[in-house]
Design a protein around this motif. Structure first.
Motif, mmCIF file in Angstrom:
data_model
loop_
_atom_site.group_PDB
_atom_site.id
_atom_site.type_symbol
_atom_site.label_atom_id
_atom_site.label_comp_id
_atom_site.label_asym_id
_atom_site.label_seq_id
_atom_site.Cartn_x
_atom_site.Cartn_y
_atom_site.Cartn_z
ATOM 1 N N ALA A 1 16.890 -48.554 -14.513
ATOM 2 C CA ALA A 1 17.253 -49.846 -15.102
ATOM 3 C C ALA A 1 18.650 -49.799 -15.714
ATOM 4 N N TYR A 2 18.918 -48.747 -16.470
ATOM 5 C CA TYR A 2 20.255 -48.619 -17.060
ATOM 6 C C TYR A 2 21.313 -48.432 -15.975
ATOM 7 N N GLY A 3 20.951 -47.784 -14.868
ATOM 8 C CA GLY A 3 21.903 -47.599 -13.784
ATOM 9 C C GLY A 3 22.340 -48.913 -13.167
ATOM 10 N N VAL A 4 21.398 -49.832 -13.005
ATOM 11 C CA VAL A 4 21.745 -51.169 -12.511
ATOM 12 C C VAL A 4 22.658 -51.877 -13.513
ATOM 13 N N ALA A 5 22.317 -51.769 -14.796
ATOM 14 C CA ALA A 5 23.155 -52.384 -15.835
ATOM 15 C C ALA A 5 24.559 -51.793 -15.821
ATOM 16 N N VAL B 1 26.039 -54.475 -7.211
ATOM 17 C CA VAL B 1 24.783 -54.202 -7.900
ATOM 18 C C VAL B 1 23.655 -53.927 -6.905
ATOM 19 N N ASP B 2 23.570 -54.697 -5.850
ATOM 20 C CA ASP B 2 22.495 -54.487 -4.884
ATOM 21 C C ASP B 2 22.632 -53.139 -4.178
ATOM 22 N N GLU B 3 23.843 -52.760 -3.854
ATOM 23 C CA GLU B 3 24.063 -51.467 -3.216
ATOM 24 C C GLU B 3 23.684 -50.330 -4.168
ATOM 25 N N ALA B 4 24.098 -50.456 -5.424
ATOM 26 C CA ALA B 4 23.754 -49.446 -6.420
ATOM 27 C C ALA B 4 22.247 -49.374 -6.621
ATOM 28 N N ALA B 5 21.600 -50.523 -6.673
ATOM 29 C CA ALA B 5 20.149 -50.562 -6.879
ATOM 30 C C ALA B 5 19.416 -49.859 -5.753
ATOM 31 N N ASP B 6 19.836 -50.098 -4.516
ATOM 32 C CA ASP B 6 19.174 -49.462 -3.379
ATOM 33 C C ASP B 6 19.348 -47.942 -3.410
ATOM 34 N N ALA B 7 20.539 -47.480 -3.767
ATOM 35 C CA ALA B 7 20.788 -46.034 -3.827
ATOM 36 C C ALA B 7 19.954 -45.385 -4.927
ATOM 37 N N LEU B 8 19.880 -46.034 -6.058
ATOM 38 C CA LEU B 8 19.099 -45.490 -7.171
ATOM 39 C C LEU B 8 17.610 -45.460 -6.837
ATOM 40 N N ALA B 9 17.094 -46.544 -6.284
ATOM 41 C CA ALA B 9 15.664 -46.639 -6.000
ATOM 42 C C ALA B 9 15.213 -45.592 -4.997
ATOM 43 N N ALA B 10 16.111 -45.178 -4.101
ATOM 44 C CA ALA B 10 15.748 -44.228 -3.051
ATOM 45 C C ALA B 10 15.937 -42.778 -3.461
ATOM 46 N N ALA B 11 16.471 -42.528 -4.651
ATOM 47 C CA ALA B 11 16.853 -41.167 -5.015
ATOM 48 C C ALA B 11 15.663 -40.214 -5.074
ATOM 49 N N GLN C 1 17.565 -55.352 -11.784
ATOM 50 C CA GLN C 1 18.200 -56.102 -10.711
ATOM 51 C C GLN C 1 17.730 -57.557 -10.718
ATOM 52 N N ALA C 2 16.432 -57.771 -10.962
ATOM 53 C CA ALA C 2 15.910 -59.136 -11.020
ATOM 54 C C ALA C 2 16.510 -59.902 -12.193
ATOM 55 N N ALA C 3 16.673 -59.218 -13.333
ATOM 56 C CA ALA C 3 17.291 -59.867 -14.493
ATOM 57 C C ALA C 3 18.734 -60.259 -14.185
ATOM 58 N N TYR C 4 19.450 -59.368 -13.522
ATOM 59 C CA TYR C 4 20.839 -59.644 -13.147
ATOM 60 C C TYR C 4 20.920 -60.846 -12.214
ATOM 61 N N ARG C 5 20.078 -60.847 -11.189
ATOM 62 C CA ARG C 5 20.122 -61.940 -10.213
ATOM 63 C C ARG C 5 19.744 -63.273 -10.844
#
Length: 399
Positions: free
Chosen positions: A74-78, A87-97, A112-116
């Protein structure tokens, strides 16, 4: 790569370096992590200025543990939003780690949902499930990326606070269950891997239960599995137990059977990285053998994890993706901060030896005595019981 962060944070000045914290130095927002690969030798912090460095920290286990990975995601997306990254690219990379730990992807998607929602002119998501219209939000104009970044950060901070509250509740429920299962107190508890403050916004999951027993004078002994090949028990759980003055003893993973046979274990307490809809539990590799030993010796095997670790979209243990890690972690003896790639350790096997190195194993529900969450404990562990926990959690969140 994440760099060492030189100056001490607020937690360090209080005598305890927090496992994760947000900071805003003059050069821009950063996420600061206690580097768990360097414990117990030193409490060194890493600074992550972008999602890529955070992904690297996750892969090298500088930050680890299901609940804490959720916060990191969550903090990574922020962080990506605050730094103006994709943000979407970062979110996908983080989620797959780390695919087995469901909290990581959930933390990522919540922020990510809060951001969108904020970017599209909805409301910030600081509570509930993170969707538009969540309580406590404030309107953000469409296209306001700075406001959307603040919304993502607010969602991460709210998740952090909820995780701390969940940790305290799990400790209460878990201790009550131990006292019910083991009347008379003076519990001798065996644990595996690390489930304390290093994996949580609070004092942890399974470790928090043992700590609560210690504070109440009802912990006779904490048996700590060293947890090979990366020694999360020896390096991290022993480190936390020592800081709290708990009576603990370290053992090799293979010595657990002799402890059971000698009647020296009253209960097993472990955490979880994912709990499937049927109650199957994915946790650090070595957990399943403990469940088998516990069943044979009539010892309670208790899993402690927040409701966010339950994944109703994963129907059974067979559906859980188990992360496979580098064979060099098995064929070489090394400190974890050198775990990336070959050549950083002392070889203990012939050159070219193939290694089987799953990060997790899966324990079927029939071997689990109880699952303890912040919503209470369920036993026996069945699909309806697991679904009921999630339903109660949603009711509390919505109200």
């Amino acid at each position: 790569m994440a760099d060492q962060y030189g100056r001490p944070g607020d937690g360090a000045r209080r005598g305890r370096t927090p496992a994760i914290r947000w900071d805003e130095p003059p050069e821009g927002p950063v996420l600061v992590l206690l580097d768990q690969t360097r414990l117990p030798a030193e409490e060194a912090e890493l600074v992550c200025a972008d999602a890529a460095s955070l992904v690297e920290a996750i892969l090298t286990l500088a930050v680890r543990g299901a609940p804490l990975l959720g916060l990191a995601g969550a903090y990574g997306v922020a962080l990506a939003a605050a730094r103006g990254a994709d943000v979407d690219e970062a979110a996908d990379a983080l989620a797959a780690a780390r695919p087995t730990a469901v909290n990581l992807a959930r933390g990522v998607r919540l922020a990510q949902a809060a951001y969108r929602a904020a970017l599209s002119g909805g409301t910030t998501a600081t509570g509930g499930t993170g969707g538009p219209g969540a309580p406590g939000g404030s309107p953000v104009g469409a296209g306001d990326r700075a406001g959307a970044a603040r919304a993502a950060l607010a969602a991460a901070r709210a998740l952090h606070a909820r995780d701390a509250d969940a940790s305290a509740a799990m400790a209460r429920h878990g201790l009550a269950l131990l006292d019910e299962l083991l009347p008379g107190g003076r519990h001798r508890v065996l644990t595996h891997c690390n489930t304390g403050a290093l994996v949580s916004g609070g004092e942890g999951t399974a470790f928090a239960v043992a700590l609560a027993a210690h504070r109440e004078g009802r912990l006779r002994r904490l048996w700590v599995d060293e947890t090979r090949p990366l020694w999360q028990g020896a390096r991290l759980t022993a480190y936390e137990a020592a800081r709290h003055g708990m009576p603990y003893t370290l053992l090799t993973d293979s010595a657990a059977g002799s402890l059971f046979a000698a009647g020296e274990v009253d209960a097993v307490l472990i955490g979880a990285d994912r709990i499937a809809a049927d109650g199957s539990v994915a946790n650090k590799v070595g957990s399943y053998p403990l469940a088998v030993l516990a069943r044979y010796h009539h010892v309670p095997f208790v899993v402690v994890a927040p409701v966010t670790t339950i994944d109703l979209d994963t129907p059974s243990g067979a559906s859980i993706e188990v992360e496979q890690r580098s064979g060099h972690e098995v064929t070489e003896v090394r400190m974890p901060h050198t775990a990336a790639g070959a050549g950083g350790g002392v070889p203990v096997a012939p050159l070219g030896t193939q290694a089987y190195n799953p990060a997790f194993d899966v324990t079927p529900p029939e071997l689990v005595t109880a699952v303890v969450t912040e919503m209470g404990a369920v036993s026996p562990v069945t699909a309806p019981a697991i679904a009921g926990l999630c339903a109660r959690s949603r009711q509390v969140t919505i109200s």
